[in-house]
Scaffold this motif. Structure first.
Motif, mmCIF file in Angstrom:
data_model
loop_
_atom_site.group_PDB
_atom_site.id
_atom_site.type_symbol
_atom_site.label_atom_id
_atom_site.label_comp_id
_atom_site.label_asym_id
_atom_site.label_seq_id
_atom_site.Cartn_x
_atom_site.Cartn_y
_atom_site.Cartn_z
ATOM 1 N N ALA A 1 0.835 -1.206 0.000
ATOM 2 C CA ALA A 1 0.000 0.000 0.000
ATOM 3 C C ALA A 1 0.868 1.254 0.000
ATOM 4 O O ALA A 1 0.600 2.218 -0.725
ATOM 5 C CB ALA A 1 -0.925 -0.013 1.208
ATOM 6 N N ALA A 2 1.928 1.240 0.798
ATOM 7 C CA ALA A 2 2.803 2.408 0.865
ATOM 8 C C ALA A 2 3.437 2.699 -0.489
ATOM 9 O O ALA A 2 3.624 3.859 -0.873
ATOM 10 C CB ALA A 2 3.880 2.180 1.931
ATOM 11 N N ARG A 3 3.754 1.663 -1.233
ATOM 12 C CA ARG A 3 4.388 1.861 -2.539
ATOM 13 C C ARG A 3 3.422 2.473 -3.558
ATOM 14 O O ARG A 3 3.860 2.952 -4.609
ATOM 15 C CB ARG A 3 4.926 0.530 -3.060
ATOM 16 C CG ARG A 3 6.221 0.134 -2.366
ATOM 17 C CD ARG A 3 6.791 -1.142 -2.915
ATOM 18 N NE ARG A 3 8.009 -1.496 -2.198
ATOM 19 C CZ ARG A 3 8.430 -2.743 -1.992
ATOM 20 N NH1 ARG A 3 7.729 -3.763 -2.469
ATOM 21 N NH2 ARG A 3 9.543 -2.976 -1.328
ATOM 22 N N CYS A 4 2.133 2.388 -3.308
ATOM 23 C CA CYS A 4 1.176 3.041 -4.200
ATOM 24 C C CYS A 4 1.029 4.525 -3.847
ATOM 25 O O CYS A 4 0.513 5.307 -4.637
ATOM 26 C CB CYS A 4 -0.195 2.368 -4.103
ATOM 27 S SG CYS A 4 -0.161 0.631 -4.555
ATOM 28 N N LEU A 5 1.472 4.907 -2.655
ATOM 29 C CA LEU A 5 1.308 6.283 -2.168
ATOM 30 C C LEU A 5 2.393 7.208 -2.672
ATOM 31 O O LEU A 5 2.201 8.420 -2.741
ATOM 32 C CB LEU A 5 1.400 6.269 -0.637
ATOM 33 C CG LEU A 5 0.145 6.397 0.175
ATOM 34 C CD1 LEU A 5 0.503 6.512 1.640
ATOM 35 C CD2 LEU A 5 -0.681 7.586 -0.257
ATOM 36 N N THR A 6 3.546 6.657 -2.944
ATOM 37 C CA THR A 6 4.717 7.479 -3.248
ATOM 38 C C THR A 6 5.686 6.645 -4.062
ATOM 39 O O THR A 6 5.704 5.426 -3.920
ATOM 40 C CB THR A 6 5.411 7.939 -1.944
ATOM 41 O OG1 THR A 6 6.682 8.510 -2.289
ATOM 42 C CG2 THR A 6 5.656 6.784 -0.982
ATOM 43 N N ASP A 7 6.493 7.281 -4.901
ATOM 44 C CA ASP A 7 7.469 6.462 -5.637
ATOM 45 C C ASP A 7 8.865 6.517 -5.028
ATOM 46 O O ASP A 7 9.793 5.950 -5.602
ATOM 47 C CB ASP A 7 7.481 6.807 -7.124
ATOM 48 C CG ASP A 7 8.041 8.179 -7.401
ATOM 49 O OD1 ASP A 7 8.296 8.935 -6.450
ATOM 50 O OD2 ASP A 7 8.242 8.496 -8.594
ATOM 51 N N ILE A 8 9.016 7.141 -3.876
ATOM 52 C CA ILE A 8 10.315 6.997 -3.204
ATOM 53 C C ILE A 8 10.430 5.559 -2.705
ATOM 54 O O ILE A 8 9.424 4.871 -2.524
ATOM 55 C CB ILE A 8 10.488 7.984 -2.027
ATOM 56 C CG1 ILE A 8 9.404 7.771 -0.962
ATOM 57 C CG2 ILE A 8 10.464 9.435 -2.523
ATOM 58 C CD1 ILE A 8 9.643 8.587 0.307
ATOM 59 N N PRO A 9 11.661 5.074 -2.513
ATOM 60 C CA PRO A 9 11.812 3.682 -2.066
ATOM 61 C C PRO A 9 11.112 3.441 -0.733
ATOM 62 O O PRO A 9 11.201 4.264 0.179
ATOM 63 C CB PRO A 9 13.325 3.518 -1.909
ATOM 64 C CG PRO A 9 13.917 4.541 -2.825
ATOM 65 C CD PRO A 9 12.969 5.709 -2.792
ATOM 66 N N VAL A 10 10.416 2.337 -0.647
ATOM 67 C CA VAL A 10 9.815 1.870 0.607
ATOM 68 C C VAL A 10 10.325 0.449 0.811
ATOM 69 O O VAL A 10 10.137 -0.402 -0.065
ATOM 70 C CB VAL A 10 8.281 1.867 0.549
ATOM 71 C CG1 VAL A 10 7.706 1.458 1.907
ATOM 72 C CG2 VAL A 10 7.733 3.216 0.128
ATOM 73 N N VAL A 11 10.967 0.210 1.933
ATOM 74 C CA VAL A 11 11.580 -1.103 2.174
ATOM 75 C C VAL A 11 11.117 -1.620 3.524
ATOM 76 O O VAL A 11 11.167 -0.896 4.528
ATOM 77 C CB VAL A 11 13.121 -0.998 2.133
ATOM 78 C CG1 VAL A 11 13.760 -2.325 2.505
ATOM 79 C CG2 VAL A 11 13.581 -0.561 0.752
ATOM 80 N N GLY A 12 10.670 -2.850 3.554
ATOM 81 C CA GLY A 12 10.292 -3.489 4.808
ATOM 82 C C GLY A 12 11.502 -4.152 5.441
ATOM 83 O O GLY A 12 12.387 -4.650 4.728
#
Lengths: 235, 235, 235, 235, 235, 235
Positions: free
Chosen positions: E82-93
């Protein structure tokens, strides 16, 4: 609605027990027609028995036309694919029925079946159904099919031992009893072990009812295309 | 060494053709005993035919005792597991034989078989043999098994069209011909398409010879445990 | 027919032992040409040894032109893919040979190899061959390769212990001995444990014979396309 | 921090290009030591070249002791496992680096590499890394490695054509460029196609920096156990 | 560079501990912005907590615009897609970060997490990331998340016991600690057990730094297409 | 028997349509309680909408205590695992329901859903359910969810085009319509294309009826262990 519940082996007492389980599971308006082949093995334990039961099993289906769905009541889902080429009414095996139902109430299930010789056939099925990754392990209790018919055997204790191992070692969240003859042990084992225990016969009966209500029919495209008429003549 | 080459369908002309292919592949000291069941389907096209051929097929094995290995000469490896419970001499299906051999000469192979209805049975086998990831695609040519017996059919052209697609689209590096009746097209198609083309009959014959030489026997543990004596009585 | 049986390590006594096993397995008309590289590691135990043996191994193949097939006699199938780009005669690794053969006589096999450091390379191979799902477990006996050459070591007992575990815990129906140096223990271990035990050297020799007889050649399409001439100059 | 960026082929101009890309990606405090083997193939295109480059590649690692991590700058991750047995500093291949990074920004990626002969090696790696299910397809552009060094080739257009197909047919959400020589096309292709395009060299450099900062070292247990001292003597 | 390190639970002391770990791992120029949702569960232990934390977690991301990348600091990678749909900056778990890093230093890793109820969520993630085949087993230590915050608990001993089993039984070559709260045990456990032990927080921080340096952005094609503006209004 | 049919989005007209479909499928004695969350996204298209709907969706379940089972009526099976931790009555997603049912009437099915952005979530589910190998392809029709509510859209034609491709290219034997809003197109599309077409809503309703009849309950062991009381307080 009429369901043919077909025990692939020729042991009439087992057909009775399966029919009783099917009737307990069925909805009020559902009639259970129980049958077994006239000839073939008295129990299905492994690949050879399975092969030798097919001709009789398919004959029963061909000769029982007025039913709405068929339950194949042996845990290796004997002749399932062949039966689906014979008719487009739903045909459900008790093995697949239990695996699909177990997938709806647990992250992982284990199977406890009869003899080690029966395990690889169940493993093959799980692979091709796609549900292999949902199964912790297929375990054998070393209780023979017909031993389940004998009062006084310690079948329940031996099956229970494998259930305990499945919970501890496989981290199984549900247990599938891998033989139609184990159907009357279901409730007791569930209570004893505090885990859902699934009986394939009742799973398959209710799945067939659901499919008949939905008017779902086996696909006629590809692998289940209807058998040409000239091939349906008696062998 | 005597090899039983068993055509699971009852079409004698096809048994002849298969026997000829087997003899061409066999070593000098190997005797080919070709046979087919006395009753059952005239061609194996899909799950139902496969099921209806089993009882006759297993009878032939039971009644042909003095052989060193058995080749099951239908591409869906009809009755393979059941046969392995009957005897511990090597039993090899022409489908598995071709897949294993193709894995030794290519990174990926595709299969070209007869009808779409036969495809899922081959796909099931590839899954359970473990070789699914080696197979690009199982393709149907829509050439029926008995059409292969008719001179003047354009079977070869239609099969060739699928070979061309397999090379271009599946990036297949080798082709397995998915029907015992295609055995005499092998060399021509290989030359035409510049790709190794494998015929299951000859692959299975030479694998059996290798296994007999190595004294390899089917395991008696687990799924191929011997059928108990009382279950071997005639059905 | 001439087969090059190529031991990738430089230990001549092991080359001898492998050659003897190959000759026992070979058909009367087959000549075994045994060889090992002039330089490289004395035993192949893990990824580094494998890499360091490749240049010498491929040189032997390039300089032994008059053979009909090549057996690579190390269980990690050292240099198999590279060798197949050098020539289109059959090239068979003893690891893959044993895995394919074991798949024809059992539902599941386990591998017993030498050291833990060698296990992941075998697991990688099983994954890419597609036969991972047929393998129960790759077990290490902690017997080093060259220890197998020493009389009086208790190698056989330690390997036997892992075989017993494989039967009980992995439900293995057949055992693959995962080192060319174990070839002379095969028969004894099979007798002791009542299970088929496969030796890769003899499996590979007979597979090569079968492939030569069938005129099967490595595909020239895709990954095994021939190495361009200018790249074949000596390094 | 000093990183050895090791081009496994002997083409110095390509080593230069790779070094420049590595320096652009590196953090201020990171020194890039670029190298290539003194002998071996001028380009790595398929299994044979890979095998023939290993001895030279490992020699460079052995003889470049004062570095903190190693990047193997060929897309088939040449000699990766062997290098990890030589030293416990991080060793990262540009193929794996790009696959792991692409997995962090897309649900599925496709790879566009040079020649069809190089595809199976990349597919093997994806299988064993476990990332096969994340990859739509490994595509070849039929641009040879050294052609990428020639000004005026239409390499970019041919690679772009495969990127367009990957987006449409594979539903790739990101593209991995499958050759170290493509590194300077990355930005242009990303802009043209509106899709993230990953270059393995810069991915591997930054991963190595991350691992060095975290003091992560290759495991010494199992497959990457250190090579015994007596095996490290020059070949 | 500014990284948002987002603890999905509302326990401020744990946010502090995670922030400290992130700062230890970060490069000099990196500013760590630590945060947790204002409302939601105090610990994430299983599927329900994960679901109940999402709305608060995504709100923090929406309201923290000036960052270059986001670390989701819970081991089930809460809300990652879901977070990756909010923004295109890297999101890493931190889960995926540790799995990918562990894949670069070992052939196989095992995970040691908190409670049995948390295990299936991690197993689901490993399946969909594709790294399931790299993982020996996901083990629970039966140490609850908040127990890790209590001085004097014997958490370290219980986690250590599972590490020992992972090395012996799973043949794990590296260990991933499966909870953000275990971050300060990493070094001690690595030293005690002689095996690389990975902490997801530091892995994710350095991966984000690498991705920012490389200007890698989440794909806007397919599953991570940007959320339409009208759906971003506050709930 | 009372079934809660829960539309995870807030569009009341869609809840109505789903309720009507559920009532058509239900048995006479079954009461359908249809509901949707009071707040959250108006349609679920992709990962973000799914996450933002969870808190409202779980609230509806907590506040609707007197039901015997729950159907989650969005094709990505929104919040399925979380809901199973809240209660041990059966909770069935319409996606999984359709996949399991399609597996009982076909060898392979394809899914036709709405937008490309929704595809990866369905693919993730198929992987973790284990049914990925049964699915030919998840196809998007590029018909948005709310467009299905508009009379006069050519939604049916666009969906039909993908069905035709699924039969020809994926060799799908059955089609799963991948959106609750497509439920009223089911019969027409089945008739037009001569293939079974499955609607998840009716599949899930009848599966829930079957499970209630069988007294099957979600396992309390492992991943679906009950949420501790103190975590059930309103957020």
């Amino acid at each position: 609605m009429r369901l043919l519940v077909l025990n692939p082996n020729t042991t009439a007492s087992m057909t009775e027990k399966i029919a009783a389980a099917a009737r307990r599971a069925a909805s009020p308006g559902t009639e259970i027609v129980a049958a077994n082949p006239a000839r073939g093995p008295a129990s299905i334990e492994g690949f050879y028995d399975e092969a030798m039961s097919l001709s009789g099993l398919l004959q029963v289906i061909r000769e029982t036309p007025d039913v709405d769905a068929v339950v194949i009541a042996c845990f290796d889902d004997t002749g399932l694919d062949a039966a689906r080429c014979l008719t487009d009414i739903p045909v459900v095996g008790i093995g697949e029925a239990a695996y699909h139902m177990a997938s709806l109430i647990s992250n992982r299930f284990s199977v406890v079946t009869t003899l080690a010789r029966s395990v690889p056939a169940l493993e093959h099925n799980l692979h091709r159904y796609g549900l292999w990754s949902r199964c912790g392990r297929v375990r054998s209790s070393e209780v023979a099919v017909l031993e389940l018919e004998e009062p006084g055997s310690n079948a329940s204790a031996r099956i229970g031992r494998e259930i305990a191992r499945a919970i501890a070692d496989d981290r199984a969240e549900a247990i599938v009893l891998g033989c139609a003859g184990m159907t009357d042990l279901t409730e007791r084992l569930a209570a004893e072990h505090g885990v859902p225990v699934l009986d394939g016969v009742s799973c398959a009966v209710t799945l067939c009812e659901a499919m008949v209500r939905l008017k779902l029919r086996t696909s006629r495209l590809g692998g289940y295309a209807p058998v040409p008429q000239h091939k349906l003549a008696p062998a």
